[in-house]
Write a protein that holds these residues in place. Structure first.
Motif, mmCIF file in Angstrom:
data_model
loop_
_atom_site.group_PDB
_atom_site.id
_atom_site.type_symbol
_atom_site.label_atom_id
_atom_site.label_comp_id
_atom_site.label_asym_id
_atom_site.label_seq_id
_atom_site.Cartn_x
_atom_site.Cartn_y
_atom_site.Cartn_z
ATOM 1 N N ARG A 284 -0.619 5.506 -1.010
ATOM 2 C CA ARG A 284 -2.039 5.455 -0.663
ATOM 3 C C ARG A 284 -2.803 4.762 -1.792
ATOM 4 O O ARG A 284 -2.672 5.140 -2.961
ATOM 5 N N VAL A 285 -3.578 3.713 -1.448
ATOM 6 C CA VAL A 285 -4.271 2.947 -2.474
ATOM 7 C C VAL A 285 -5.726 2.730 -2.075
ATOM 8 O O VAL A 285 -6.098 2.852 -0.905
ATOM 9 N N THR A 286 -6.513 2.372 -3.085
ATOM 10 C CA THR A 286 -7.915 1.996 -2.898
ATOM 11 C C THR A 286 -8.157 0.691 -3.630
ATOM 12 O O THR A 286 -7.736 0.526 -4.781
ATOM 13 N N VAL A 287 -8.818 -0.254 -2.971
ATOM 14 C CA VAL A 287 -9.135 -1.535 -3.600
ATOM 15 C C VAL A 287 -10.323 -1.333 -4.542
ATOM 16 O O VAL A 287 -11.389 -0.870 -4.128
ATOM 17 N N THR A 288 -10.129 -1.653 -5.813
ATOM 18 C CA THR A 288 -11.184 -1.430 -6.810
ATOM 19 C C THR A 288 -11.729 -2.724 -7.399
ATOM 20 O O THR A 288 -12.503 -2.678 -8.353
ATOM 21 N N GLY A 289 -11.330 -3.870 -6.867
ATOM 22 C CA GLY A 289 -11.865 -5.127 -7.367
ATOM 23 C C GLY A 289 -10.796 -6.179 -7.536
ATOM 24 O O GLY A 289 -9.761 -6.153 -6.852
ATOM 25 N N GLU A 323 -5.668 0.853 -6.718
ATOM 26 C CA GLU A 323 -5.557 2.041 -7.569
ATOM 27 C C GLU A 323 -4.946 3.194 -6.786
ATOM 28 O O GLU A 323 -5.319 3.452 -5.635
ATOM 29 N N CYS A 324 -4.000 3.862 -7.414
ATOM 30 C CA CYS A 324 -3.354 5.034 -6.824
ATOM 31 C C CYS A 324 -3.189 6.092 -7.909
ATOM 32 O O CYS A 324 -2.391 5.914 -8.838
ATOM 33 N N ARG A 325 -3.965 7.136 -7.811
ATOM 34 C CA ARG A 325 -3.898 8.257 -8.764
ATOM 35 C C ARG A 325 -3.972 7.762 -10.218
ATOM 36 O O ARG A 325 -3.175 8.142 -11.067
ATOM 37 N N GLY A 326 -4.939 6.902 -10.478
ATOM 38 C CA GLY A 326 -5.159 6.401 -11.823
ATOM 39 C C GLY A 326 -4.267 5.239 -12.222
ATOM 40 O O GLY A 326 -4.439 4.673 -13.303
ATOM 41 N N VAL A 347 -12.194 -0.261 -0.096
ATOM 42 C CA VAL A 347 -11.380 -0.069 1.114
ATOM 43 C C VAL A 347 -10.130 0.731 0.767
ATOM 44 O O VAL A 347 -9.504 0.525 -0.277
ATOM 45 N N GLN A 348 -9.748 1.630 1.655
ATOM 46 C CA GLN A 348 -8.547 2.442 1.464
ATOM 47 C C GLN A 348 -7.505 2.076 2.513
ATOM 48 O O GLN A 348 -7.832 1.641 3.615
ATOM 49 N N GLY A 349 -6.248 2.260 2.137
ATOM 50 C CA GLY A 349 -5.171 1.965 3.060
ATOM 51 C C GLY A 349 -3.827 2.293 2.458
ATOM 52 O O GLY A 349 -3.726 3.004 1.452
ATOM 53 N N GLN A 350 -2.796 1.740 3.074
ATOM 54 C CA GLN A 350 -1.425 1.970 2.648
ATOM 55 C C GLN A 350 -0.824 0.663 2.143
ATOM 56 O O GLN A 350 -0.961 -0.381 2.789
ATOM 57 N N LEU A 351 -0.182 0.726 0.989
ATOM 58 C CA LEU A 351 0.592 -0.397 0.470
ATOM 59 C C LEU A 351 2.056 -0.095 0.713
ATOM 60 O O LEU A 351 2.556 0.952 0.295
ATOM 61 N N VAL A 387 6.217 1.984 -10.305
ATOM 62 C CA VAL A 387 5.533 2.905 -9.395
ATOM 63 C C VAL A 387 6.536 3.845 -8.737
ATOM 64 O O VAL A 387 6.285 5.053 -8.588
ATOM 65 N N VAL A 388 7.681 3.301 -8.342
ATOM 66 C CA VAL A 388 8.715 4.144 -7.742
ATOM 67 C C VAL A 388 9.256 5.141 -8.764
ATOM 68 O O VAL A 388 9.481 6.327 -8.461
ATOM 69 N N ALA A 389 9.479 4.683 -10.013
ATOM 70 C CA ALA A 389 10.002 5.571 -11.052
ATOM 71 C C ALA A 389 9.034 6.704 -11.370
ATOM 72 O O ALA A 389 9.455 7.811 -11.720
ATOM 73 N N GLU A 390 7.733 6.447 -11.239
ATOM 74 C CA GLU A 390 6.735 7.481 -11.500
ATOM 75 C C GLU A 390 6.527 8.402 -10.306
ATOM 76 O O GLU A 390 5.655 9.284 -10.355
ATOM 77 N N GLU A 391 7.310 8.189 -9.244
ATOM 78 C CA GLU A 391 7.287 9.035 -8.047
ATOM 79 C C GLU A 391 5.909 9.072 -7.397
ATOM 80 O O GLU A 391 5.459 10.095 -6.887
ATOM 81 N N LEU A 392 5.270 7.901 -7.392
ATOM 82 C CA LEU A 392 3.986 7.797 -6.705
ATOM 83 C C LEU A 392 4.153 7.412 -5.238
ATOM 84 O O LEU A 392 3.224 7.578 -4.448
ATOM 85 N N THR A 393 5.324 6.886 -4.887
ATOM 86 C CA THR A 393 5.543 6.420 -3.526
ATOM 87 C C THR A 393 6.234 7.472 -2.682
ATOM 88 O O THR A 393 6.798 8.445 -3.189
ATOM 89 N N GLU A 394 6.208 7.230 -1.384
ATOM 90 C CA GLU A 394 6.888 8.081 -0.420
ATOM 91 C C GLU A 394 7.647 7.199 0.562
ATOM 92 O O GLU A 394 7.289 6.033 0.753
#
Length: 483
Positions: A284-289, A323-326, A347-351, A387-394
């Motif tokens: 889950r991500v948010t576009v921040t610029g 951005e995803c959880r910082g 905007v929010q969405g899925q990467l 990102v995968v190593a930090e276990e942010l993805t599903e």
């Protein structure tokens, strides 16, 4: 109500621009390639005439479509057209939830065709302008008449030379009006016939040239040269000499092939429609610029063996910032990043991406907005692995009911131009048609080709200058407001 009506009208109008843009995208490269190939390799024949008129018709239709689009909604900023594209792509249903992703992602056929068409068009235009400027249209009418009446080629001595332009050396090339004697239809003394030719060597009185004429009909004129192949070329109606064909044709084919292949292997985001499986990763991500992402080689790697290699292997990419959880994730695609950052901010969405579907130093990724649009792009492999190593993805959970529509920010490119730009291309088209249709020779051909090449640049310069005025005024007002 007025602003809502304007927004709805803009969204409805822009739906027509992708269709018009696709026609222009396909028609212009096709017409230019066909025109260049026939003008280089074919003689004066019905096939070349048909291709010429069909190509000119396609170019004229494309210019008319572009002019109408500019008159209706022209001089729009890239940010405006990007906003239209987002609103248009968001018409499709959003799906069955924020945590779901589509089972099928859209391909990038028209995005790839548009960018590839731009590469082919630029190089083909270069080859075509050089071809038309270098074309030898001298005696085109006479050559056509002689060929139609069954001319024969014979060696005849020169009896008179006028208006000669040549170097001081005997072996230098020359351009002059040469006069030879042709047999009269009534017998008796020969009839003097004059023609202009570019000979490979300087000629003198009594030198023999290859001369094409119709036996017994000297009134039809003649064409000649000191090279048999050149006389045959004129009779065949080919506009460019064999040596020029080798130079221009080889440059055009090799440069176009190399540029297209290089673009496909490095910058292209081409991809077919793909099926999403649980092997894909999503977050889950948010576009921040938007900002520039710098990717330097890791210390100790072969790419960072010394300062020179480290600089050569350092990449700087203009990217959307997700951005995803910082955690900031760079996402780059073929679009104006700054304009996209402004339009998609918040905007929010899925990467989502498949770890094994890579291209070079990037992994192919899709940004799927909650509004139902899909933006193709790429994420650096190193960032994706971190990102995968930090276990942010599903693991992806594809939903067959989720539908997405491809977000093509450049679909409204027709209306990003203003009237000066269109006028520049109209002048270029007029110069092109003149060089193609007027069977004459002289220095005017080079001047006409130069005008056709420079006119679009002048148009875009005037467009840029007109836009700088309002932008400068806005910046001045902002500065005064801060004071």
């Amino acid at each position: 109500m007025s602003s809502k009506w304007t927004l709805d009208k803009a969204v409805n109008d822009v739906r027509a621009y992708p269709r018009c843009g696709r026609f222009v995208t396909a028609a212009v490269p096709l017409a230019l390639v066909a025109m260049t190939a026939t003008w280089l390799f074919l003689g004066a024949a019905p096939v070349r005439t048909a291709v010429l008129w069909c190509s000119l018709s396609l170019l004229a239709a494309s210019l008319v479509i572009w002019a109408v689009a500019v008159l209706r909604d022209g001089d729009r900023s890239r940010g405006e057209t990007y906003g239209w594209a987002v609103r248009t792509a968001s018409v499709s249903p959003g799906g069955s939830g924020e945590d779901t992703v589509p089972l099928r992602t859209s391909g990038t056929r028209w995005l790839t065709i548009r960018y590839g068409g731009a590469v082919v068009t630029s190089l083909t235009l270069t080859a075509l302008w050089v071809t038309l400027a270098a074309s030898d249209a001298r005696g085109t009418g006479t050559s056509a008449v002689l060929a139609r009446e069954g001319a024969v080629i014979e060696q005849r001595p020169i009896v008179k030379i006028e208006n000669q332009e040549a170097g001081s050396s005997h072996r230098s090339s020359a351009t002059a009006d040469y006069t030879v004697l042709l047999p009269s239809s009534a017998g008796g003394a020969g009839v003097p016939v004059t023609f202009r030719a570019d000979t490979n060597r300087r000629q003198g009185i009594g030198s023999e040239l290859y001369v094409a004429s119709v036996p017994g009909r000297p009134e039809l004129g003649a064409v000649g040269d000191d090279r048999l192949a050149e006389v045959e070329r004129q009779l065949d109606g080919r506009a460019v000499e064999f040596g020029s064909v080798l130079v221009i044709g080889s440059f055009w084919l090799l440069a176009t092939l190399a540029a297209t292949m290089g673009w496909c292997l490095t910058d292209s985001i081409r991809r077919p429609a793909r099926t999403v499986t649980p092997d894909w990763r999503t977050l889950r991500v948010t576009v921040t610029g938007a900002e520039q992402h710098t990717e330097a080689p890791l210390p100790g790697s072969p790419e960072a063996a010394d300062e020179k290699k480290r600089k050569e292997n350092t990449r700087r990419l203009q990217c959307l910032v997700l951005e995803c959880r910082g955690r900031k994730i760079p996402f780059h695609s073929q679009m104006g990043i700054e304009a996209a950052g402004e339009v998609l901010f918040g905007v929010q969405g899925q990467l989502l991406w498949h770890p094994r579907q890579r291209r070079g130093r990037d992994v192919l990724a899709e940004l799927v907005g909650d509004d139902g649009w899909q933006l193709p792009g790429k994420v650096p492999v190193r960032v994706a692995e971190q990102v995968v190593a930090e276990e942010l993805t599903e693991p992806a959970r594809p939903d067959p009911e989720r539908r997405v529509r491809l977000l093509d920010p450049g679909a409204g490119w027709l209306v990003t131009a203003s009237l000066p730009a269109v006028a520049g291309f109209a002048v270029a088209f007029g110069c092109l048609a003149t060089l193609l249709l007027v069977p004459d020779n002289g220095a005017w051909r080079w001047w006409t080709a130069a005008a056709g090449v420079l006119a679009p640049g002048v148009g875009f310069t005037l467009q840029a200058m007109a836009r700088m005025g309002p932008e400068a005024a806005t910046q001045t007002q902002q500065l005064q407001g801060r004071r």
